[in-house]
Write a protein that holds these residues in place. Structure first.
Motif, PDB file in Angstrom:
ATOM      1  N   TRP B 124      78.114  56.541  97.631  1.00  0.00           N
ATOM      2  CA  TRP B 124      79.134  56.896  96.641  1.00  0.00           C
ATOM      3  C   TRP B 124      78.998  58.327  96.165  1.00  0.00           C
ATOM      4  CZ3 TRP B 124      83.524  54.279  95.653  1.00  0.00           C
ATOM      5  CH2 TRP B 124      83.613  53.005  96.229  1.00  0.00           C
ATOM      6  N   PHE B 125      77.792  58.873  96.285  1.00  0.00           N
ATOM      7  CA  PHE B 125      77.599  60.294  96.002  1.00  0.00           C
ATOM      8  C   PHE B 125      78.512  61.118  96.907  1.00  0.00           C
ATOM      9  CE2 PHE B 125      75.174  64.263  96.851  1.00  0.00           C
ATOM     10  CZ  PHE B 125      75.108  64.760  95.558  1.00  0.00           C
ATOM     11  N   VAL B 126      78.602  60.702  98.178  1.00  0.00           N
ATOM     12  CA  VAL B 126      79.486  61.404  99.112  1.00  0.00           C
ATOM     13  C   VAL B 126      80.953  61.013  98.874  1.00  0.00           C
ATOM     14  CG1 VAL B 126      79.983  61.857 101.525  1.00  0.00           C
ATOM     15  CG2 VAL B 126      77.637  61.501 100.806  1.00  0.00           C
ATOM     16  N   MET B 127      81.208  59.718  98.627  1.00  0.00           N
ATOM     17  CA  MET B 127      82.587  59.275  98.381  1.00  0.00           C
ATOM     18  C   MET B 127      83.237  60.095  97.260  1.00  0.00           C
ATOM     19  SD  MET B 127      83.543  56.774 100.335  1.00  0.00           S
ATOM     20  CE  MET B 127      82.536  57.205 101.747  1.00  0.00           C
ATOM     21  N   PHE B 128      82.454  60.351  96.191  1.00  0.00           N
ATOM     22  CA  PHE B 128      82.991  61.045  95.018  1.00  0.00           C
ATOM     23  C   PHE B 128      82.900  62.571  95.151  1.00  0.00           C
ATOM     24  CE2 PHE B 128      81.989  57.019  92.633  1.00  0.00           C
ATOM     25  CZ  PHE B 128      83.306  56.733  92.304  1.00  0.00           C
ATOM     26  N   ASN B 129      82.328  63.060  96.246  1.00  0.00           N
ATOM     27  CA  ASN B 129      82.151  64.501  96.385  1.00  0.00           C
ATOM     28  C   ASN B 129      83.497  65.230  96.257  1.00  0.00           C
ATOM     29  OD1 ASN B 129      82.155  67.067  98.106  1.00  0.00           O
ATOM     30  ND2 ASN B 129      79.978  66.652  97.882  1.00  0.00           N
ATOM     31  N   PRO B 130      83.554  66.269  95.397  1.00  0.00           N
ATOM     32  CA  PRO B 130      84.844  66.933  95.147  1.00  0.00           C
ATOM     33  C   PRO B 130      85.449  67.579  96.394  1.00  0.00           C
ATOM     34  CG  PRO B 130      83.192  67.603  93.535  1.00  0.00           C
ATOM     35  CD  PRO B 130      82.483  66.811  94.575  1.00  0.00           C
ATOM     36  N   ARG B 149      89.435  65.921  91.937  1.00  0.00           N
ATOM     37  CA  ARG B 149      88.684  65.668  90.714  1.00  0.00           C
ATOM     38  C   ARG B 149      87.203  65.882  90.977  1.00  0.00           C
ATOM     39  NH1 ARG B 149      92.039  62.341  87.412  1.00  0.00           N
ATOM     40  NH2 ARG B 149      93.951  63.553  87.443  1.00  0.00           N
ATOM     41  N   THR B 150      86.461  66.185  89.923  1.00  0.00           N
ATOM     42  CA  THR B 150      85.009  66.328  90.066  1.00  0.00           C
ATOM     43  C   THR B 150      84.349  65.080  89.476  1.00  0.00           C
ATOM     44  OG1 THR B 150      84.997  67.476  87.975  1.00  0.00           O
ATOM     45  CG2 THR B 150      84.966  68.837  89.944  1.00  0.00           C
ATOM     46  N   TRP B 151      84.623  63.943  90.077  1.00  0.00           N
ATOM     47  CA  TRP B 151      84.291  62.626  89.524  1.00  0.00           C
ATOM     48  C   TRP B 151      82.979  62.545  88.757  1.00  0.00           C
ATOM     49  CZ3 TRP B 151      88.090  59.208  89.569  1.00  0.00           C
ATOM     50  CH2 TRP B 151      89.131  59.416  90.469  1.00  0.00           C
ATOM     51  N   LEU B 152      81.871  62.789  89.456  1.00  0.00           N
ATOM     52  CA  LEU B 152      80.568  62.561  88.826  1.00  0.00           C
ATOM     53  C   LEU B 152      80.192  63.688  87.873  1.00  0.00           C
ATOM     54  CD1 LEU B 152      78.682  61.456  92.054  1.00  0.00           C
ATOM     55  CD2 LEU B 152      79.380  59.972  90.181  1.00  0.00           C
ATOM     56  N   TYR B 153      80.916  64.814  87.964  1.00  0.00           N
ATOM     57  CA  TYR B 153      80.487  65.987  87.203  1.00  0.00           C
ATOM     58  C   TYR B 153      81.370  66.266  86.003  1.00  0.00           C
ATOM     59  CZ  TYR B 153      78.268  66.381  91.702  1.00  0.00           C
ATOM     60  OH  TYR B 153      77.567  66.094  92.837  1.00  0.00           O
ATOM     61  N   SER B 154      82.297  65.369  85.681  1.00  0.00           N
ATOM     62  CA  SER B 154      83.082  65.625  84.479  1.00  0.00           C
ATOM     63  C   SER B 154      82.949  64.428  83.549  1.00  0.00           C
ATOM     64  CB  SER B 154      84.543  65.922  84.827  1.00  0.00           C
ATOM     65  OG  SER B 154      85.332  64.784  84.649  1.00  0.00           O
ATOM     66  N   SER B 155      82.893  64.707  82.246  1.00  0.00           N
ATOM     67  CA  SER B 155      82.503  63.644  81.325  1.00  0.00           C
ATOM     68  C   SER B 155      83.584  62.572  81.164  1.00  0.00           C
ATOM     69  CB  SER B 155      82.074  64.211  79.978  1.00  0.00           C
ATOM     70  OG  SER B 155      82.979  65.209  79.594  1.00  0.00           O
ATOM     71  N   ASP B 156      84.846  62.845  81.549  1.00  0.00           N
ATOM     72  CA  ASP B 156      85.824  61.744  81.405  1.00  0.00           C
ATOM     73  C   ASP B 156      85.811  60.800  82.597  1.00  0.00           C
ATOM     74  OD1 ASP B 156      86.753  64.354  80.478  1.00  0.00           O
ATOM     75  OD2 ASP B 156      88.293  64.166  82.055  1.00  0.00           O
ATOM     76  N   THR B 157      85.269  61.211  83.738  1.00  0.00           N
ATOM     77  CA  THR B 157      85.327  60.316  84.897  1.00  0.00           C
ATOM     78  C   THR B 157      83.962  59.798  85.324  1.00  0.00           C
ATOM     79  OG1 THR B 157      85.409  62.308  86.245  1.00  0.00           O
ATOM     80  CG2 THR B 157      87.489  61.140  85.918  1.00  0.00           C
ATOM     81  N   ALA B 158      82.872  60.372  84.782  1.00  0.00           N
ATOM     82  CA  ALA B 158      81.534  59.977  85.248  1.00  0.00           C
ATOM     83  C   ALA B 158      81.276  58.490  85.009  1.00  0.00           C
ATOM     84  CB  ALA B 158      80.463  60.821  84.558  1.00  0.00           C
ATOM     85  N   MET B 159      81.612  58.000  83.807  1.00  0.00           N
ATOM     86  CA  MET B 159      81.372  56.589  83.508  1.00  0.00           C
ATOM     87  C   MET B 159      82.183  55.698  84.447  1.00  0.00           C
ATOM     88  SD  MET B 159      79.858  54.208  81.866  1.00  0.00           S
ATOM     89  CE  MET B 159      79.023  54.730  80.386  1.00  0.00           C
ATOM     90  N   LEU B 160      83.472  56.038  84.624  1.00  0.00           N
ATOM     91  CA  LEU B 160      84.315  55.255  85.539  1.00  0.00           C
ATOM     92  C   LEU B 160      83.690  55.233  86.937  1.00  0.00           C
ATOM     93  CD1 LEU B 160      87.020  53.770  86.052  1.00  0.00           C
ATOM     94  CD2 LEU B 160      87.967  55.991  86.717  1.00  0.00           C
ATOM     95  N   SER B 161      83.180  56.384  87.375  1.00  0.00           N
ATOM     96  CA  SER B 161      82.596  56.459  88.714  1.00  0.00           C
ATOM     97  C   SER B 161      81.397  55.530  88.863  1.00  0.00           C
ATOM     98  CB  SER B 161      82.161  57.889  89.033  1.00  0.00           C
ATOM     99  OG  SER B 161      83.186  58.790  88.732  1.00  0.00           O
ATOM    100  N   ILE B 162      80.508  55.519  87.853  1.00  0.00           N
ATOM    101  CA  ILE B 162      79.329  54.661  88.036  1.00  0.00           C
ATOM    102  C   ILE B 162      79.694  53.188  87.867  1.00  0.00           C
ATOM    103  CG2 ILE B 162      77.660  56.483  87.418  1.00  0.00           C
ATOM    104  CD1 ILE B 162      77.155  54.948  84.807  1.00  0.00           C
ATOM    105  N   VAL B 163      80.746  52.906  87.079  1.00  0.00           N
ATOM    106  CA  VAL B 163      81.205  51.523  86.962  1.00  0.00           C
ATOM    107  C   VAL B 163      81.768  51.041  88.302  1.00  0.00           C
ATOM    108  CG1 VAL B 163      82.993  50.049  85.952  1.00  0.00           C
ATOM    109  CG2 VAL B 163      81.598  51.469  84.480  1.00  0.00           C
ATOM    110  N   ILE B 164      82.572  51.882  88.953  1.00  0.00           N
ATOM    111  CA  ILE B 164      83.141  51.519  90.257  1.00  0.00           C
ATOM    112  C   ILE B 164      82.007  51.277  91.268  1.00  0.00           C
ATOM    113  CG2 ILE B 164      84.449  52.406  92.240  1.00  0.00           C
ATOM    114  CD1 ILE B 164      86.299  53.787  90.210  1.00  0.00           C
TER     115      ILE B 164
END
Lengths: 295, 297
Positions: B124-130, B149-164
């Motif tokens: 998922w680190f790669v899946m979310f790679n910007p 989007r910068t999924w893991l690196y922005s505070s509005d999407t990081a939580m969603l990313s780890i939940v997914i």
């Protein structure tokens, strides 16, 4: 009379055709649903396997989605050459097998005792096992680190093995308990009528019957150990003592992301887990029950 | 007399090895940890620690960082439970139909569950790679987002990313249990409802859902236990960040104890997070009991 019958037959046929058409559309919709959801679930895993077989540096420049136009096994050669991957895998196997060897006999005796005897303190013991299962590993890292430092167990395989028993033992008792419950105690009683004592009845009757359950529990514990990260992370800093999950994590902090090596190592680490998972598929449900907790 | 005495000792002898291990590796460390939580212990000068009473606890309970972390834990847990339960149920309902190659779909759907956690992280680190991540590529291709989007690196999407990510790993367990529960519903129930004129939605609401109630409560409890204490994903994917966006209690405990060297405070956090997960589970069992009482008579 005959006119009525003919009319009804025609209407009937039209209705049937309509129903068939509707069924076909529904069937097609369902087919699309099954295919898209399967692809959505499997795709990340597929991507890992696909990217692991591309030449190094390929993914960063080409960002492949479905199929690369070049294949290579060089990432696999590089991870084995550049990283102590065999050591990590060996450590993980040593730690999981060692933990299983410590935990399994103790868990077997305990779950047998909980199943076959009613005694004072039984509920207290059950409650404590449950409590241990709920305990987050993060609640144990501080004391375990300090105690293991006193006993010179930091950066040792033995230390990680002992630490892993903290989550392996409660889980093993829980899972085994469920299996032993399914063995009717009448078998043992019959053996005792035939002149066996309690111990002989246990060894000759219950143990062989419990064997599949014991094997399944061993595989469960193996998977948990293969998966675990935090305790090993706190207890080892020497790369020679790492388990595989720490080796995998070392890819994340790197300045340059080596995607192919990362995915190749992932495939290697996932393979044993997949094999064990496939073997124990039919026992998986037993491991998920909340034991004798309900009721 | 000696016989009965020996007979009575047997269960205790059987439990003894397990009890000894649990005392040595869990209870003794927990007591030790409780002790440390009443001191100002630091990693580098541990031997000079001093007893400070409840100060670590009062300080933690008065800190907004702590309550933010409790909130993050609840968000992470609730998000993971909701998404993995919903997806798990959806897939179970699909697999409960008869179709060709069902065994294959069923096997493929179990793959995430068999994947080791750190492999899940790397995938998922790669899946979310910007830049090269398939998620951005696909969303852009479908026109859902215009720029990556910068999924893991922005505070509005990081939580969603780890939940997914966490839900992807956990939902097959839900599917497995709910599928078994669905398959045990007698088909006569559906046939009778169809004769009585119930539409598919009504049949789902009034037959399917009540039949899988117990299995659902079990799975929701397990998902809650698993995700509320999970450290691995929130640490390895985002290190609790960016900022404190994914700093769940387990990560906060680690950071206080080992990054900031404050073992005393870390220990008090460990105790508090244990109380929190205990509270969550007790709540579920109270609900479960009440539920059973309502259904039985």
């Amino acid at each position: 009379m005959s006119a009525f019958a003919a009319h009804s037959l025609e209407a009937d046929l039209a209705l049937k055709a309509q129903a068939r058409r509707r069924k076909m559309i529904a069937g097609f919709g369902f087919f699309v649903l099954v295919v898209t959801s399967t692809i959505a679930v499997v795709y990340p895993f597929y991507w890992m396997v696909m990217a692991s077989f591309t030449p190094e540096g390929y993914s960063l420049t080409n960002a492949p989605l479905l199929l690369p136009d070049r294949f290579s096994v060089e990432a696999y050669q590089s991870v084995f050459a550049e990283r102590p991957l065999m050591t990590w895998l060996g450590n993980t196997i040593a730690v999981t097998l060692g933990g299983t060897a410590i935990v399994l006999p103790a868990a077997l005796l305990a779950s047998y005792g909980l199943n076959r005897f009613r005694f004072r303190g039984r509920m207290v013991f059950i409650f404590l096992v449950l409590l241990c299962q709920l305990l987050p590993a993060s609640a144990l890292i501080v004391p375990i680190f300090l105690i293991f430092r006193d006993y010179k167990l930091i950066d040792t395989t033995l230390g990680v093995t002992i630490a892993f028993t903290t989550f392996m033992l409660p889980m093993a008792i829980w899972v085994l308990w469920g299996y032993i419950q399914t063995i009717p105690h009448e078998f043992e009683e019959a053996a005792m009528v035939d002149g066996c004592n309690g111990l002989q009845a246990f060894i000759r009757v219950t143990l062989p019957l419990a064997m599949p359950g014991i094997a399944a529990t061993a595989l469960f514990i193996f998977l948990e150990g293969w998966n675990h990260y935090l305790l090993a992370f706190v207890l080892t800093s020497d790369t020679q003592q790492w388990v595989i999950s720490l080796g995998l994590y070392s890819f994340i902090g790197q300045y340059v992301i080596e995607i192919e090596q990362m995915m190749a190592t992932s495939v290697i680490a996932a393979f044993p887990a997949l094999v064990v998972f496939a073997i124990m598929q039919r026992y998986l449900r037993g491991g998920l029950s909340l034991g004798g907790l309900k009721g | 007399m000696t016989y009965t005495l020996r007979g009575r000792m047997i269960p205790y002898l059987l439990l003894a090895p397990a009890a000894v291990i649990m005392v040595l590796v869990i209870f003794y460390p927990m007591v030790y940890s409780a002790q440390i939580s009443f001191t100002d212990a630091q990693l580098l000068r541990f031997s000079q620690r001093e007893y400070i009473g409840l100060e670590n606890y009062t300080r933690m309970l008065n800190r907004s960082d702590f309550w933010t972390s409790v909130g993050r834990t609840l968000t992470y847990t609730a998000g993971t439970v909701v998404i993995s339960y919903t997806v798990g149920l959806f897939v179970a309902v699909i697999l409960n139909q008869n179709f060709r190659m069902r065994w294959l779909v069923r096997t493929l759907m179990m793959i995430p569950w068999a994947t080791p956690w750190l492999v899940v992280t790397l995938i998922w680190f790669v899946m979310f790679n910007p830049q090269i991540g398939p998620i951005n590529q696909v969303l852009k291709g479908l026109g859902i987002i215009e720029s990556g989007r910068t999924w893991l690196y922005s505070s509005d999407t990081a939580m969603l990313s780890i939940v997914i990510t966490t839900s992807w790993r956990l939902f097959p367990a839900v599917t497995l249990i709910l599928l078994a529960s669905l398959q045990s519903i007698p088909s006569e129930l559906y046939e009778a409802a169809e004769v009585d004129g119930a539409n598919p939605r009504q049949r789902f609401l009034h037959i399917t859902l009540p039949s899988i109630r117990t299995a659902s409560i079990t799975m929701i409890t397990l998902l809650t236990i698993w995700s509320s204490k999970l450290f691995t994903i929130a640490w390895t994917l985002t290190q609790g960040g960016p900022g404190d966006a994914t700093r769940v209690l387990s990560v906060y405990t680690y950071q206080e104890a080992f990054t900031n060297n404050r073992l005393g405070r870390g220990s008090s956090l460990a105790m508090l997070s244990f109380v929190l997960s205990l509270a969550l589970v007790v709540t579920y069992f109270v609900l479960l009991r009440r539920d059973e009482k309502r259904v039985e008579p």
